[in-house]
Design an enzyme around this catalytic site. Sequence first.
Site, PDB file in Angstrom:
ATOM      1  N   SER A   1     -12.941 -10.926  -2.422  1.00 30.51           N
ATOM      2  CA  SER A   1     -11.671 -10.382  -1.936  1.00 30.51           C
ATOM      3  C   SER A   1     -11.867  -8.915  -1.591  1.00 30.51           C
ATOM      4  O   SER A   1     -12.547  -8.186  -2.330  1.00 30.51           O
ATOM      5  CB  SER A   1     -10.602 -10.512  -3.015  1.00 30.51           C
ATOM      6  OG  SER A   1      -9.454  -9.755  -2.681  1.00 30.51           O
TER       7      SER A   1
ATOM      8  N   ARG B   1      -6.672 -16.830 -10.372  1.00 33.95           N
ATOM      9  CA  ARG B   1      -7.429 -16.162  -9.298  1.00 33.95           C
ATOM     10  C   ARG B   1      -8.414 -15.143  -9.893  1.00 33.95           C
ATOM     11  O   ARG B   1      -8.209 -14.629 -10.981  1.00 33.95           O
ATOM     12  CB  ARG B   1      -6.442 -15.511  -8.317  1.00 33.95           C
ATOM     13  CG  ARG B   1      -5.573 -16.569  -7.632  1.00 33.95           C
ATOM     14  CD  ARG B   1      -4.524 -15.969  -6.712  1.00 33.95           C
ATOM     15  NE  ARG B   1      -5.110 -15.270  -5.590  1.00 33.95           N
ATOM     16  CZ  ARG B   1      -4.394 -14.648  -4.658  1.00 33.95           C
ATOM     17  NH1 ARG B   1      -3.069 -14.644  -4.735  1.00 33.95           N
ATOM     18  NH2 ARG B   1      -4.986 -14.028  -3.661  1.00 33.95           N
TER      19      ARG B   1
ATOM     20  N   ARG C   1       0.842  -1.215   0.000  1.00 33.99           N
ATOM     21  CA  ARG C   1       0.000   0.000   0.000  1.00 33.99           C
ATOM     22  C   ARG C   1       0.870   1.255   0.000  1.00 33.99           C
ATOM     23  O   ARG C   1       0.622   2.204  -0.745  1.00 33.99           O
ATOM     24  CB  ARG C   1      -0.902   0.014   1.235  1.00 33.99           C
ATOM     25  CG  ARG C   1      -2.074  -0.945   1.118  1.00 33.99           C
ATOM     26  CD  ARG C   1      -2.714  -1.138   2.488  1.00 33.99           C
ATOM     27  NE  ARG C   1      -3.963  -1.886   2.374  1.00 33.99           N
ATOM     28  CZ  ARG C   1      -4.045  -3.201   2.172  1.00 33.99           C
ATOM     29  NH1 ARG C   1      -2.947  -3.923   2.038  1.00 33.99           N
ATOM     30  NH2 ARG C   1      -5.223  -3.793   2.091  1.00 33.99           N
TER      31      ARG C   1
ATOM     32  N   ASP D   1      -5.674 -15.190   6.579  1.00 25.74           N
ATOM     33  CA  ASP D   1      -4.300 -15.641   6.299  1.00 25.74           C
ATOM     34  C   ASP D   1      -3.726 -16.448   7.457  1.00 25.74           C
ATOM     35  O   ASP D   1      -2.686 -17.098   7.308  1.00 25.74           O
ATOM     36  CB  ASP D   1      -3.367 -14.453   6.002  1.00 25.74           C
ATOM     37  CG  ASP D   1      -3.574 -13.887   4.595  1.00 25.74           C
ATOM     38  OD1 ASP D   1      -4.417 -14.415   3.847  1.00 25.74           O
ATOM     39  OD2 ASP D   1      -2.888 -12.892   4.259  1.00 25.74           O
TER      40      ASP D   1
HETATM   41  O1  LIG Z   1      -5.226  -6.294   1.208  1.00 26.63           O
HETATM   42  C1  LIG Z   1      -4.332  -7.064   1.555  1.00 26.63           C
HETATM   43  O2  LIG Z   1      -3.161  -6.674   1.785  1.00 26.63           O
HETATM   44  C2  LIG Z   1      -4.652  -8.494   1.726  1.00 26.63           C
HETATM   45  C3  LIG Z   1      -5.959  -8.878   1.853  1.00 26.63           C
HETATM   46  C4  LIG Z   1      -6.336 -10.301   2.051  1.00 26.63           C
HETATM   47  O3  LIG Z   1      -6.855 -10.790   0.841  1.00 26.63           O
HETATM   48  P1  LIG Z   1      -8.442 -10.870   0.508  1.00 26.63           P
HETATM   49  O4  LIG Z   1      -9.018  -9.533   0.664  1.00 26.63           O
HETATM   50  O5  LIG Z   1      -8.443 -11.369  -0.898  1.00 26.63           O
HETATM   51  O6  LIG Z   1      -9.024 -11.880   1.472  1.00 26.63           O
HETATM   52  C5  LIG Z   1      -5.161 -11.165   2.481  1.00 26.63           C
HETATM   53  O7  LIG Z   1      -5.498 -12.520   2.353  1.00 26.63           O
HETATM   54  C6  LIG Z   1      -3.944 -10.880   1.637  1.00 26.63           C
HETATM   55  O8  LIG Z   1      -2.842 -11.671   2.017  1.00 26.63           O
HETATM   56  C7  LIG Z   1      -3.522  -9.441   1.784  1.00 26.63           C
HETATM   57  C1  LIG Z   2      -3.441 -14.392   0.027  1.00 24.85           C
HETATM   58  C2  LIG Z   2      -2.204 -13.919   0.112  1.00 24.85           C
HETATM   59  O1  LIG Z   2      -1.608 -13.082  -0.766  1.00 24.85           O
HETATM   60  P1  LIG Z   2      -2.127 -12.237  -2.012  1.00 24.85           P
HETATM   61  O2  LIG Z   2      -3.605 -12.327  -2.075  1.00 24.85           O
HETATM   62  O3  LIG Z   2      -1.634 -10.845  -1.757  1.00 24.85           O
HETATM   63  O4  LIG Z   2      -1.445 -12.854  -3.207  1.00 24.85           O
HETATM   64  C3  LIG Z   2      -1.351 -14.292   1.265  1.00 24.85           C
HETATM   65  O5  LIG Z   2      -0.279 -13.664   1.429  1.00 24.85           O
HETATM   66  O6  LIG Z   2      -1.708 -15.192   2.025  1.00 24.85           O
END
Ligand SMILES: O=C(O)C1=C[C@@H](OP(=O)(O)O)[C@@H](O)[C@H](O)C1
Ligand SMILES: C=C(OP(=O)(O)O)C(=O)O
EC number: 2.5.1.19
Length: 421
Positions: free
Chosen positions: A173, A131, A35, A311
């Site tokens: 997500s 994905r 970010r 996670d």
């Molecule tokens: O916004 C982020 O930094 C993240 C959001 C999450 O994903 P989702 O929003 O797809 O669940 C997490 O699983 C990922 O590792 C990092």
């Molecule tokens: C879901 C993950 O990563 P990303 O979605 O950022 O690829 C993670 O780090 O577990």
Amino acid sequence: MAHFGAVPDFIAVAPLTAPLDATVRPPGSKSITNRALLCAALAPGTSTLTGALFADDTRAMLGAIAALGATVEADPAAATVTVAGVDPRAGRSDAVVDARYSGTTSRFILPAAALRPGRTVVDGTPQLRARPFGPVLDALRDLGALVSANGFLPATVSGPLRGGPVRLSGHISSQFLSGLLMAGPLMTDGLSVELTSPLVSVPYVEMTKAVMAAFGVTVDGLEVAPGSYRATDYAVEPDASAASYFLGAAAIAGGTVTVRGLGTGSLQGDVGFADVLERMGAKVSRTADSLTVSGGGTLTGVDVDMADISDTAQTLAAVAVFADSPTRVRGIGFIRGKETNRVAAVVTELRRAGIDAVEDADGFTIHPGPPRPTRFATYDDHRMAMSLSLLGLRAPGIEIADPGCVAKTYPDFFSALAALS
Ligand SMILES: O=C(O)C1=C[C@@H](OP(=O)(O)O)[C@@H](O)[C@H](O)C1
Ligand SMILES: C=C(OP(=O)(O)O)C(=O)O
């Protein structure tokens, strides 16, 4: 996962011979680093990040912001990055972004790239191509971009983005929402998002707002007014998801682990993993700059919704193996769309180790038991490798196949695990 240097086919985890007494500081948060890199890239002037993560996912973001025209100077040894920002709305050339394996990089860079009048192709590895991207691609179309894609990567986008109101689903997500919000101030009319389904991973959106605020942009609810980012110096917290493995280790193996740099004011929802360990019977203490877990007593199974902290669901699966009653994890059906189908993967691997693990529609149930010697498959998922390694701290004969997959977020994980003892 692509690796530099020699990476073994598997790693054997040595059971601990004494209770833990360790203090660790995991590398910088992946989520905050990516970010802050993007906000810095969109801010006129120069920003410096300290404590930044250097791993495959953040290298992907470094490449992505450079492709958009930001100037990046990275010093991995010092964990610092200096970024001179760029106004993407002036970007007329064609650009290509390789987001590699990174969900955050790809979902965050698409809206920023769609601010450019030039075309940007965003692509990634076959894993990332599998994905979902439909919600953000549809939203970008609705906000005025030209989008060429069929719901997945590769996607070609070009702007400008008019902005205004847009509808977005939240149940797949949260990264789609975070990415749109970060591009919001540079949209002509600003941005106002209406969610059409319940949001998962909610704390990550709060994190997005907090990092944007540090770079001078306010998000009001899910609305952002037109405006501009302000370059700043930003200190990245250690990664709370990475910390879950060390906290889980204390719960499983006994003794105490303190994680420095993750205090009560952390921006990361995953510090809440410690609350789950506390419910299971571990002792937890928190200060302004640390989180400590002590284990060794009986662990009791829990019934817990992990939609906010998914996670750490695999970490909990590993801890649950050593409890005295079953653990039910709910609310995480959406992790079937992460690096791998994480629900199926963790259940399959635990079953191979003789554990009665059951896949549920929205998560899994783990019935505790002694794991037998097993070489765990890791499905090119860093979190499979890191979480299943915890079993080896207590059970003999645990091996982790393709340990190099941890490079996605934590290249030095196995050295840090070995250093615990
Ligand atoms: O916004 C982020 O930094 C993240 C959001 C999450 O994903 P989702 O929003 O797809 O669940 C997490 O699983 C990922 O590792 C990092
Ligand atoms: C879901 C993950 O990563 P990303 O979605 O950022 O690829 C993670 O780090 O577990």
